[in-house]
Enzyme design. Structure first.
Site, PDB file in Angstrom:
ATOM      1  CG  MET A  32      -2.335  -1.189  11.242  1.00  0.00           C
ATOM      2  SD  MET A  32      -1.492  -2.509  12.918  1.00  0.00           S
ATOM      3  CE  MET A  32      -1.811  -3.913  11.684  1.00  0.00           C
ATOM      4  N   GLY A  33      -1.226   0.749   7.139  1.00  0.00           N
ATOM      5  CA  GLY A  33      -0.251   0.924   6.349  1.00  0.00           C
ATOM      6  C   GLY A  33      -0.086  -0.344   5.189  1.00  0.00           C
ATOM      7  CB  ALA A  34       1.566  -2.983   4.297  1.00  0.00           C
ATOM      8  CG  HIS A  39      -5.606  -1.083   2.956  1.00  0.00           C
ATOM      9  ND1 HIS A  39      -4.376  -2.008   2.391  1.00  0.00           N
ATOM     10  CD2 HIS A  39      -5.476  -1.512   4.334  1.00  0.00           C
ATOM     11  CE1 HIS A  39      -4.014  -2.966   3.674  1.00  0.00           C
ATOM     12  NE2 HIS A  39      -4.788  -2.071   4.577  1.00  0.00           N
ATOM     13  CG  ASP A 152      -8.626  -7.681   9.196  1.00  0.00           C
ATOM     14  OD1 ASP A 152      -7.910  -8.574   9.200  1.00  0.00           O
ATOM     15  OD2 ASP A 152      -8.745  -7.238   8.256  1.00  0.00           O
ATOM     16  CD  GLN A 155      -9.788  -4.857  12.763  1.00  0.00           C
ATOM     17  OE1 GLN A 155      -8.391  -4.832  13.812  1.00  0.00           O
ATOM     18  NE2 GLN A 155      -9.694  -4.405  11.119  1.00  0.00           N
ATOM     19  CB  ILE A 178     -10.552  -6.553  -2.617  1.00  0.00           C
ATOM     20  CG1 ILE A 178     -11.305  -5.066  -2.052  1.00  0.00           C
ATOM     21  CG2 ILE A 178      -9.828  -5.878  -3.584  1.00  0.00           C
ATOM     22  CD1 ILE A 178     -12.798  -5.352  -2.855  1.00  0.00           C
ATOM     23  CG  MET A 186      -5.911  -7.917  -2.124  1.00  0.00           C
ATOM     24  SD  MET A 186      -5.835  -6.741  -3.112  1.00  0.00           S
ATOM     25  CE  MET A 186      -6.329  -7.227  -5.084  1.00  0.00           C
ATOM     26  NE  ARG A 189       0.594 -10.427  10.256  1.00  0.00           N
ATOM     27  CZ  ARG A 189      -0.485  -9.702  10.692  1.00  0.00           C
ATOM     28  NH1 ARG A 189      -1.823  -8.869  10.276  1.00  0.00           N
ATOM     29  NH2 ARG A 189       0.170  -8.722  12.271  1.00  0.00           N
TER      30      ARG A 189
END
Ligand code: AMP
Length: 280
Positions: A32-34, A39, A152, A155, A178, A186, A189
């Site tokens: 979802m970016g950021a 990531h 997650d 998920q 991480i 990390m 949010r």
């Protein structure tokens, strides 16, 4: 070199068709970016495993059960593209909201069982939103492998289940969480935390590590959790959604240490919901 940003499904399909006909494996990293190092670690694993890597960035409205949370979610597309530049991803796929969910969109993908606990219980509808968008991204990218973080964990289980149940020919690969140097997992949010809250945030991981130690000493969850919850609240956390021990395979609730046990935690700090999980 900055990877091209593609916003239309037709353009994405044109590329994946060429790659597949050349016999190249395609990896997808849905986000979802950021973007942060968590990531980017998935992207590195994907690059090692696949000839072509697509990073998707889509803040999926269907998985937010709170309008304010959706509005506040950080959106940093320009920085994200810059961070991906050095990793040589092939394409950044940033689909438009109305292309993903046109007005007449009427389908919902729902995984039962795994989703009625933990974040599924705390965030009604969240995993239907995740399952629906991930199914679309799998089908849109035609990827051979998909990379998800253990951060997650629930998920990851849900996505693995849906790919198997719906016969989507994709391998779901789980990658380790991480952390910041102070132990905080990390998360995009974390950007929403004030400086004061950011200092308190690592306590969630610290408390969870202490619970893991106590479990390994033979204590029961029922003996440990009240004090652990009180510690978080005393430090300024506003609420604890759950601190639960579960089987790392089927997520059944456990009351004490067992092989393959995993500890899950979710707590609110100044309006930000932090989640974490660790193998015990
Ligand atoms: P998100 O953008 O939060 O939807 O996350 C996109 C992907 O990155 C998901 O598979 C997450 O599990 C994964 N991810 C997020 N944070 C971390 C982290 N700290 N370590 C590893 N993977 C992560």
């Amino acid at each position: 070199m900055t990877a091209p940003i593609i916003r239309s499904l037709a353009e994405l399909r044109a590329l994946t068709r060429i790659w597949h006909s050349a016999g190249e494996t395609i990896g997808v990293v849905p986000t979802m970016g950021a973007l942060h190092q968590g990531h980017l670690s998935l992207v590195r694993v994907a690059k090692d495993a696949c000839a072509r890597v697509i990073v998707t960035i889509f803040v999926n409205p269907k998985q937010f059960n709170n309008a304010q949370d959706l509005e506040n979610y950080p959106r940093t597309e320009h920085d994200d593209a810059r961070k991906l530049a050095s990793l040589n991803v092939d394409v950044i796929y940033v689909p438009d909201g109305d292309q993903m969910y046109p007005d007449d969109f009427a389908t919902n993908v729902s995984v039962s069982g795994l989703t009625n606990m933990l974040c599924g219980a705390a965030r009604p509808g969240h995993f239907d939103g995740v399952a629906t968008v991930v199914t679309k991204l799998f089908l849109q990218t035609q990827a051979d492998k998909a990379f998800f973080g253990e951060k997650d964990f629930q998920q990851l289980q849900v996505v693995t289940r849906l790919a198997a149940d719906l016969d989507i020919p994709i391998e779901v690969v789980g990658c380790p969480t991480i952390r910041e140097e102070d132990g905080l997992a990390m998360s995009s949010r974390n950007l929403l935390l004030s400086d004061r809250s950011r200092i308190k945030a690592p306590l969630l991981a610290e408390v969870m590590n202490d619970i893991a130690k106590a479990l390994n000493d033979g204590l029961l969850m029922a003996d440990i959790v009240p004090d652990a919850t009180a510690r978080l609240l005393a430090a300024g956390f506003n609420d604890v959604d759950y601190l639960e021990l579960r089987d790392g395979g089927d997520l059944t609730l456990l009351d004490r240490m067992k092989p393959n046990a995993r500890l899950f935690g979710a707590a609110w700090l100044a309006g930000v919901r932090l989640i974490d999980n660790i193998a015990v």
